[in-house]
Design a protein around this motif. Sequence first.
Motif, PDB file in Angstrom:
ATOM      1  N   LEU A 146      -1.801   7.215   5.126  1.00  0.00           N
ATOM      2  CA  LEU A 146      -2.303   5.899   5.505  1.00  0.00           C
ATOM      3  C   LEU A 146      -1.137   4.950   5.704  1.00  0.00           C
ATOM      4  N   ARG A 147      -0.865   4.589   6.960  1.00  0.00           N
ATOM      5  CA  ARG A 147       0.294   3.758   7.262  1.00  0.00           C
ATOM      6  C   ARG A 147      -0.080   2.413   7.874  1.00  0.00           C
ATOM      7  N   ALA A 148      -1.375   2.070   7.899  1.00  0.00           N
ATOM      8  CA  ALA A 148      -1.798   0.810   8.497  1.00  0.00           C
ATOM      9  C   ALA A 148      -1.211  -0.366   7.717  1.00  0.00           C
ATOM     10  N   PRO A 153       0.183  -4.201   0.869  1.00  0.00           N
ATOM     11  CA  PRO A 153       0.123  -4.711  -0.516  1.00  0.00           C
ATOM     12  C   PRO A 153      -0.078  -3.603  -1.539  1.00  0.00           C
ATOM     13  N   LEU A 154      -0.906  -2.623  -1.197  1.00  0.00           N
ATOM     14  CA  LEU A 154      -1.140  -1.510  -2.121  1.00  0.00           C
ATOM     15  C   LEU A 154       0.125  -0.682  -2.301  1.00  0.00           C
ATOM     16  N   ARG A 155       0.901  -0.501  -1.215  1.00  0.00           N
ATOM     17  CA  ARG A 155       2.166   0.234  -1.319  1.00  0.00           C
ATOM     18  C   ARG A 155       3.135  -0.505  -2.243  1.00  0.00           C
ATOM     19  N   ILE A 157       2.346  -2.483  -4.692  1.00  0.00           N
ATOM     20  CA  ILE A 157       1.850  -2.322  -6.067  1.00  0.00           C
ATOM     21  C   ILE A 157       2.245  -0.955  -6.613  1.00  0.00           C
ATOM     22  N   LEU A 158       2.124   0.083  -5.791  1.00  0.00           N
ATOM     23  CA  LEU A 158       2.489   1.432  -6.233  1.00  0.00           C
ATOM     24  C   LEU A 158       3.962   1.520  -6.596  1.00  0.00           C
ATOM     25  N   TRP A 159       4.828   0.943  -5.755  1.00  0.00           N
ATOM     26  CA  TRP A 159       6.264   0.975  -6.032  1.00  0.00           C
ATOM     27  C   TRP A 159       6.605   0.205  -7.294  1.00  0.00           C
ATOM     28  N   VAL A 160       5.970  -0.958  -7.498  1.00  0.00           N
ATOM     29  CA  VAL A 160       6.221  -1.751  -8.712  1.00  0.00           C
ATOM     30  C   VAL A 160       5.764  -0.981  -9.945  1.00  0.00           C
ATOM     31  N   ALA A 223      -1.406   9.337  -4.692  1.00  0.00           N
ATOM     32  CA  ALA A 223      -1.433   8.047  -3.999  1.00  0.00           C
ATOM     33  C   ALA A 223      -0.121   7.788  -3.276  1.00  0.00           C
ATOM     34  N   PHE A 224       0.982   8.208  -3.879  1.00  0.00           N
ATOM     35  CA  PHE A 224       2.282   8.016  -3.228  1.00  0.00           C
ATOM     36  C   PHE A 224       2.376   8.828  -1.952  1.00  0.00           C
ATOM     37  N   TRP A 225       1.866  10.043  -1.966  1.00  0.00           N
ATOM     38  CA  TRP A 225       1.918  10.833  -0.730  1.00  0.00           C
ATOM     39  C   TRP A 225       1.112  10.148   0.376  1.00  0.00           C
ATOM     40  N   LEU A 226      -0.033   9.595  -0.005  1.00  0.00           N
ATOM     41  CA  LEU A 226      -0.902   8.972   0.990  1.00  0.00           C
ATOM     42  C   LEU A 226      -0.357   7.649   1.525  1.00  0.00           C
ATOM     43  N   LEU A 227       0.291   6.881   0.644  1.00  0.00           N
ATOM     44  CA  LEU A 227       0.544   5.488   0.990  1.00  0.00           C
ATOM     45  C   LEU A 227       1.989   5.027   0.995  1.00  0.00           C
TER      46      LEU A 227
END
Length: 237
Positions: A146-148, A153-155, A157-160, A223-227
């Motif tokens: 998912l690269r839209a 913002p979700l990406r 949050i995942l990195w943080v 989730a990381f693979w997806l986003l």
Amino acid sequence: MKNIGKNIKSIRQAKGMTQDGLAEALFVTRQTISNYENGRSHPDLQMLLKIAEILEVDINAIIYGIPIPQNKKTAYKWLAGSGGVLFVVAALYITLSILFSTENAVNFSQHSLRFLNRMTLRPVTMFLLGWVLVHCLSVFTELQQLRAEKFKPLRIILWVLLGLLIVIPIPYLVFDVVGIYRSMVYHNVSMSFPYIPVLQESFMVIMRLVHNAPFVYTILGGAFWLLALPNIQKQHQ
């Protein structure tokens, strides 16, 4: 040539056609198609051309099989690589867990090594497991990364979240390494980590996750693979 029967079968099934359907279209018996697919007999060139026409493929696909697209080959390589890394890390974690199990850990150093193993290799193993499972699912289904822009913002949050899960335990893990060193060299472990508000409470939460809910890291890996990473699929299309 020896795989013609298998190629006919795989292409026929991919087209959703039964042996009876193919036989009817070719004006032969179902047993003839079964013999072709099982290698008991081989179609001549004219029959191969008819089969290719009915199945709507090039005759080379019947003779040599449908080639794997380059992007699929790359996806398989990525999957094999990430699966190999998961295997190595998981094997190391299991081996160290056995070596430094509660029954085998008889001194401070061994107890500390057991703690370090669980706090480092265990979450890494579970994270990689989530990554590999979702990656595997994407290779064999239509699942896409998912690269839209709406997912940005979700990406973040995942990195943080990943950063906090990595950074917060570091002072305590370093402290444990120093304790192991003092125990082995000076036979002295009279050390205590100073209480730091918020940091210690955060570390306790992470410890509970690692010990009681490691599947959270599996979800995070998937989730990381997806986003959260560059689009592996589109890089090689």
